[in-house]
Design an enzyme around this catalytic site. Structure first.
Site, mmCIF file in Angstrom:
data_model
loop_
_atom_site.group_PDB
_atom_site.id
_atom_site.type_symbol
_atom_site.label_atom_id
_atom_site.label_comp_id
_atom_site.label_asym_id
_atom_site.label_seq_id
_atom_site.Cartn_x
_atom_site.Cartn_y
_atom_site.Cartn_z
ATOM 1 N N HIS A 86 -44.612 -1.479 14.926
ATOM 2 C CA HIS A 86 -45.502 -1.015 14.209
ATOM 3 C C HIS A 86 -45.070 -0.066 12.912
ATOM 4 O O HIS A 86 -43.783 -0.056 12.827
ATOM 5 C CB HIS A 86 -46.458 0.139 15.101
ATOM 6 C CG HIS A 86 -45.494 1.117 15.710
ATOM 7 N ND1 HIS A 86 -45.102 2.457 15.094
ATOM 8 C CD2 HIS A 86 -45.063 1.296 16.821
ATOM 9 C CE1 HIS A 86 -44.503 2.905 15.806
ATOM 10 N NE2 HIS A 86 -44.428 2.448 16.996
ATOM 11 N N CYS A 102 -40.853 1.939 21.273
ATOM 12 C CA CYS A 102 -41.354 0.757 20.235
ATOM 13 C C CYS A 102 -40.365 0.530 18.957
ATOM 14 O O CYS A 102 -39.426 1.125 18.922
ATOM 15 C CB CYS A 102 -42.480 1.414 19.544
ATOM 16 S SG CYS A 102 -44.143 1.338 20.821
#
Length: 126
Positions: A86, A102
């Site tokens: 992301h 992440c």
């Protein structure tokens, strides 16, 4: 001149993409048809919440997911949690081990990748 069927098929075949994330180098490499297409700086998971290693697939995508996820989200089928690639609302974090597992990159980079790779793209994290 006529184009034979195999040549016609090759002419209109969509490129195949894959992604390799190198956590030690904090770099993400996008491959197009097996060749390096582009490399991006990233942030990875902190020691208490490391980025999972393995081979995964992109299973979902979202535009402007909100919160700390920046401009785009690409979710992975990684076990034991919701992990993804992301953007970020904290660009100074890129190059560091600070996430909850992440892979973060700059918003302009994640938009570029998001627009190129389809759901099902293989992501290898080493």
């Amino acid at each position: 001149m006529f184009i034979s069927y195999p040549d016609y098929e090759e002419l209109y075949r969509a490129p195949r993409y894959s992604i390799t994330v190198n956590t030690a180098e904090k770099r993400m490499t996008l491959y197009r048809d097996g060749k390096v297409f582009k490399t991006y700086p990233i942030a990875i998971g902190k020691p208490s919440t490391p980025t999972p290693k393995g081979t995964f697939k992109i299973i979902n995508k979202a535009v402007n997911p909100g919160g700390p996820f920046g401009a785009r989200w690409m979710g992975l089928n990684a076990p034991n949690g919701d992990y993804g690639i992301h953007g970020t609302n904290n660009p100074s974090s890129i190059g560091k081990a600070v996430s909850n597992g992440c892979i973060r990159t700059y918003n302009n980079n994640v938009i570029e990748i998001f627009n190129l790779v389809p759901i099902g793209t293989i992501v290898t994290i080493v």
